[in-house]
Design a protein around this motif. Structure first.
Motif, PDB file in Angstrom:
ATOM      1  N   SER A 270      49.413   5.071  16.763  1.00 20.09           N
ATOM      2  CA  SER A 270      48.095   5.650  16.482  1.00 20.09           C
ATOM      3  C   SER A 270      47.250   4.636  15.709  1.00 20.09           C
ATOM      4  O   SER A 270      47.785   3.710  15.081  1.00 20.09           O
ATOM      5  CB  SER A 270      48.247   6.928  15.659  1.00 20.09           C
ATOM      6  OG  SER A 270      48.740   6.597  14.384  1.00 20.09           O
TER       7      SER A 270
ATOM      8  N   GLU B  73      45.696   5.243  13.063  1.00 20.44           N
ATOM      9  CA  GLU B  73      45.988   5.443  11.644  1.00 20.44           C
ATOM     10  C   GLU B  73      47.156   4.575  11.188  1.00 20.44           C
ATOM     11  O   GLU B  73      47.146   4.036  10.074  1.00 20.44           O
ATOM     12  CB  GLU B  73      46.302   6.922  11.424  1.00 20.44           C
ATOM     13  CG  GLU B  73      46.076   7.377  10.007  1.00 20.44           C
ATOM     14  CD  GLU B  73      46.527   8.811   9.799  1.00 20.44           C
ATOM     15  OE1 GLU B  73      46.463   9.600  10.763  1.00 20.44           O
ATOM     16  OE2 GLU B  73      46.951   9.117   8.676  1.00 20.44           O
TER      17      GLU B  73
ATOM     18  N   GLY C 131      46.149   3.815  19.721  1.00 19.15           N
ATOM     19  CA  GLY C 131      45.132   4.831  19.470  1.00 19.15           C
ATOM     20  C   GLY C 131      43.888   4.195  18.869  1.00 19.15           C
ATOM     21  O   GLY C 131      43.770   2.964  18.812  1.00 19.15           O
ATOM     22  N   GLY C 132      42.979   5.040  18.437  1.00 23.00           N
ATOM     23  CA  GLY C 132      41.733   4.517  17.881  1.00 23.00           C
ATOM     24  C   GLY C 132      41.178   5.360  16.742  1.00 23.00           C
ATOM     25  O   GLY C 132      40.057   5.139  16.280  1.00 23.00           O
TER      26      GLY C 132
ATOM     27  N   TRP D 285      37.318   5.933  15.207  1.00 23.78           N
ATOM     28  CA  TRP D 285      36.496   7.053  15.658  1.00 23.78           C
ATOM     29  C   TRP D 285      37.316   8.022  16.496  1.00 23.78           C
ATOM     30  O   TRP D 285      38.147   7.593  17.294  1.00 23.78           O
ATOM     31  CB  TRP D 285      35.321   6.512  16.502  1.00 23.78           C
ATOM     32  CG  TRP D 285      34.293   7.540  16.845  1.00 23.78           C
ATOM     33  CD1 TRP D 285      34.111   8.147  18.058  1.00 23.78           C
ATOM     34  CD2 TRP D 285      33.312   8.107  15.970  1.00 23.78           C
ATOM     35  NE1 TRP D 285      33.080   9.044  17.984  1.00 23.78           N
ATOM     36  CE2 TRP D 285      32.565   9.043  16.713  1.00 23.78           C
ATOM     37  CE3 TRP D 285      32.989   7.926  14.614  1.00 23.78           C
ATOM     38  CZ2 TRP D 285      31.529   9.800  16.166  1.00 23.78           C
ATOM     39  CZ3 TRP D 285      31.960   8.665  14.067  1.00 23.78           C
ATOM     40  CH2 TRP D 285      31.235   9.582  14.843  1.00 23.78           C
ATOM     41  N   ARG D 286      37.072   9.312  16.276  1.00 19.46           N
ATOM     42  CA  ARG D 286      37.683  10.339  17.138  1.00 19.46           C
ATOM     43  C   ARG D 286      36.551  11.122  17.775  1.00 19.46           C
ATOM     44  O   ARG D 286      35.704  11.676  17.064  1.00 19.46           O
ATOM     45  CB  ARG D 286      38.566  11.286  16.321  1.00 19.46           C
ATOM     46  CG  ARG D 286      39.894  10.679  15.994  1.00 19.46           C
ATOM     47  CD  ARG D 286      40.946  11.734  15.661  1.00 19.46           C
ATOM     48  NE  ARG D 286      42.229  11.094  15.430  1.00 19.46           N
ATOM     49  CZ  ARG D 286      42.648  10.688  14.238  1.00 19.46           C
ATOM     50  NH1 ARG D 286      41.903  10.868  13.175  1.00 19.46           N
ATOM     51  NH2 ARG D 286      43.823  10.096  14.120  1.00 19.46           N
ATOM     52  N   GLY D 287      36.541  11.146  19.085  1.00 22.32           N
ATOM     53  CA  GLY D 287      35.439  11.753  19.825  1.00 22.32           C
ATOM     54  C   GLY D 287      35.081  13.158  19.370  1.00 22.32           C
ATOM     55  O   GLY D 287      33.911  13.501  19.211  1.00 22.32           O
TER      56      GLY D 287
ATOM     57  N   SER E 284      30.657  10.172  22.545  1.00 21.23           N
ATOM     58  CA  SER E 284      31.510  10.092  21.367  1.00 21.23           C
ATOM     59  C   SER E 284      32.928   9.656  21.759  1.00 21.23           C
ATOM     60  O   SER E 284      33.561   8.852  21.062  1.00 21.23           O
ATOM     61  CB  SER E 284      31.525  11.468  20.695  1.00 21.23           C
ATOM     62  OG  SER E 284      32.184  11.397  19.477  1.00 21.23           O
ATOM     63  N   ASP E 285      33.420  10.176  22.871  1.00 21.09           N
ATOM     64  CA  ASP E 285      34.746   9.781  23.342  1.00 21.09           C
ATOM     65  C   ASP E 285      34.771   8.306  23.777  1.00 21.09           C
ATOM     66  O   ASP E 285      35.747   7.598  23.528  1.00 21.09           O
ATOM     67  CB  ASP E 285      35.187  10.677  24.498  1.00 21.09           C
ATOM     68  CG  ASP E 285      35.831  11.963  24.014  1.00 21.09           C
ATOM     69  OD1 ASP E 285      36.300  12.004  22.868  1.00 21.09           O
ATOM     70  OD2 ASP E 285      35.870  12.934  24.797  1.00 21.09           O
TER      71      ASP E 285
ATOM     72  N   PHE F 156      40.170  13.038  26.930  1.00 25.61           N
ATOM     73  CA  PHE F 156      41.608  12.782  26.904  1.00 25.61           C
ATOM     74  C   PHE F 156      41.963  12.108  25.589  1.00 25.61           C
ATOM     75  O   PHE F 156      41.081  11.760  24.811  1.00 25.61           O
ATOM     76  CB  PHE F 156      42.028  11.905  28.092  1.00 25.61           C
ATOM     77  CG  PHE F 156      42.068  12.651  29.400  1.00 25.61           C
ATOM     78  CD1 PHE F 156      43.228  13.321  29.779  1.00 25.61           C
ATOM     79  CD2 PHE F 156      40.971  12.700  30.232  1.00 25.61           C
ATOM     80  CE1 PHE F 156      43.277  14.027  30.981  1.00 25.61           C
ATOM     81  CE2 PHE F 156      40.998  13.401  31.428  1.00 25.61           C
ATOM     82  CZ  PHE F 156      42.163  14.069  31.807  1.00 25.61           C
TER      83      PHE F 156
ATOM     84  N   THR G 268      47.335   9.171  27.340  1.00 26.40           N
ATOM     85  CA  THR G 268      47.405   7.827  27.930  1.00 26.40           C
ATOM     86  C   THR G 268      48.854   7.341  27.923  1.00 26.40           C
ATOM     87  O   THR G 268      49.333   6.779  28.919  1.00 26.40           O
ATOM     88  CB  THR G 268      46.548   6.829  27.131  1.00 26.40           C
ATOM     89  OG1 THR G 268      45.256   7.389  26.917  1.00 26.40           O
ATOM     90  CG2 THR G 268      46.432   5.493  27.845  1.00 26.40           C
TER      91      THR G 268
HETATM   92  N1  UDP Z   1      39.764   8.766  23.923  1.00 23.82           N
HETATM   93  C1  UDP Z   1      39.245   9.275  25.108  1.00 23.82           C
HETATM   94  N2  UDP Z   1      40.005   9.197  26.251  1.00 23.82           N
HETATM   95  C2  UDP Z   1      41.249   8.667  26.264  1.00 23.82           C
HETATM   96  C3  UDP Z   1      41.777   8.183  25.056  1.00 23.82           C
HETATM   97  C4  UDP Z   1      41.014   8.236  23.892  1.00 23.82           C
HETATM   98  O1  UDP Z   1      38.130   9.784  25.141  1.00 23.82           O
HETATM   99  O2  UDP Z   1      41.868   8.620  27.345  1.00 23.82           O
HETATM  100  C5  UDP Z   1      38.917   8.769  22.719  1.00 23.82           C
HETATM  101  C6  UDP Z   1      38.872  10.121  22.026  1.00 23.82           C
HETATM  102  O3  UDP Z   1      37.568  10.309  21.532  1.00 23.82           O
HETATM  103  C7  UDP Z   1      39.856   9.933  20.875  1.00 23.82           C
HETATM  104  C8  UDP Z   1      39.635   8.476  20.505  1.00 23.82           C
HETATM  105  O4  UDP Z   1      39.398   7.834  21.771  1.00 23.82           O
HETATM  106  O5  UDP Z   1      39.575  10.796  19.798  1.00 23.82           O
HETATM  107  C9  UDP Z   1      40.755   7.800  19.805  1.00 23.82           C
HETATM  108  O6  UDP Z   1      41.971   8.103  20.425  1.00 23.82           O
HETATM  109  P1  UDP Z   1      43.077   9.029  19.715  1.00 23.82           P
HETATM  110  O7  UDP Z   1      42.405  10.119  18.931  1.00 23.82           O
HETATM  111  O8  UDP Z   1      44.056   9.440  20.733  1.00 23.82           O
HETATM  112  O9  UDP Z   1      43.713   7.974  18.717  1.00 23.82           O
HETATM  113  P2  UDP Z   1      44.876   8.125  17.639  1.00 23.82           P
HETATM  114  O10 UDP Z   1      44.772   9.504  17.029  1.00 23.82           O
HETATM  115  O11 UDP Z   1      46.160   7.966  18.375  1.00 23.82           O
HETATM  116  O12 UDP Z   1      44.635   7.018  16.674  1.00 23.82           O
END
Ligand code: UDP
Length: 237
Positions: A13, A15, A52-53, A57-59, A70-71, A137, A142
């Motif tokens: 992730s 984080e 992850g990201g 940012w979280r969409g 946002s996503d 998603f 993924t």
């Molecule tokens: N995201 C998306 N489609 C994907 C994967 C990620 O739109 O196939 C966007 C979504 O907004 C998500 C953000 O990218 O909140 C970061 O990914 P994620 O929250 O899964 O990251 P992690 O919690 O694992 O750090």
């Protein structure tokens, strides 16, 4: 020592890359993860990584923004993390290839499954950045999708602040119980928030085991590869 797995998909992730701060990138933390990836790669284990990201940012967290935009912002965040991981791996002599699901040719290879598999077969570490490339998603989904595509033996789902799956939040509920084994149906029925239901279902349909473990100690990855029973394994039975 023998390795339990031949090809693994490691999900990290955003984080986990922030070194406990929750946002941004902590280079020391990334380097410690890169070093363990090198160790297991040197053992002959093929390693693919989905990043992850959430450290950027979280969409879904946007209050007044178009969700799709946002996503996409979130997906771009995963690419920043992918590049950071790639460069730290290269620094210690690992041949690492970042592929993005959103084409960005100047920055990284586009995601091409057959190429990714070839890279893995030639001992390169492949980093899947950009999520699935689709809004709505997650990077957990993924991980499930890419694991199915590349025929990974297992998803190693790295968690921050917890070392497996519990019956309740162990930080809030004192007598929360840690599970050693769970089935996909257990996860869905009990509403355990370890990964989103889309990701869990995809793993269930494709019989991909998921091992949930704590990444605060990155050496756990090596322990798992050597077959130590840590964390929680989610599989069919
Ligand atoms: N995201 C998306 N489609 C994907 C994967 C990620 O739109 O196939 C966007 C979504 O907004 C998500 C953000 O990218 O909140 C970061 O990914 P994620 O929250 O899964 O990251 P992690 O919690 O694992 O750090």
């Amino acid at each position: 020592m023998d390795c339990k797995y031949n090809r693994v998909l490691l999900k990290i992730s955003g984080e986990a890359l922030s070194g406990g701060i929750g946002h941004g990138i902590d280079e020391k933390t990334i380097m410690s993860i890169a070093k363990v990836v090198k160790t297991v790669n040197d053992l002959g284990v093929q390693v693919a990584i989905v990043v992850g990201g959430g450290n950027f940012w979280r969409g879904a967290s946007a209050k007044d923004m178009d969700r799709t935009t946002s996503d996409y912002m979130g997906m771009l965040g995963t690419i920043i993390n992918g590049l950071a991981l790639q460069t730290h791996l290269e620094k210690i002599g690992v041949v690492a290839v970042a592929q993005t699901s959103i084409e960005m040719k100047q920055v990284a290879e586009p995601y091409i499954r057959r190429k990714a598999v070839k890279h893995l077969e030639t001992s390169k570490v492949v980093i899947f950045a950009g999520g699935t490339g689709n809004p709505y998603f997650s990077t957990d989904t993924t991980a499930a999708l890419r694991a199915a595509e590349i025929n990974a033996d297992i998803i190693l789902l790295a968690k921050n602040g917890v070392d497996g799956v519990y019956s309740a939040d162990p930080k809030k509920i004192k007598d929360a119980v840690k599970y050693d084994n769970l089935t996909y149906i257990d996860v869905l029925n009990k509403g355990l928030k370890i990964m989103d239901s889309t990701a869990t279902s995809l793993c269930m349909d494709n019989k991909i085991p998921i091992l949930v473990f704590g990444i605060e100690d990155p050496q756990n990855i090596e322990r798992i590869i050597h077959g130590e029973n840590i964390g929680t394994i989610i599989k069919e039975v």
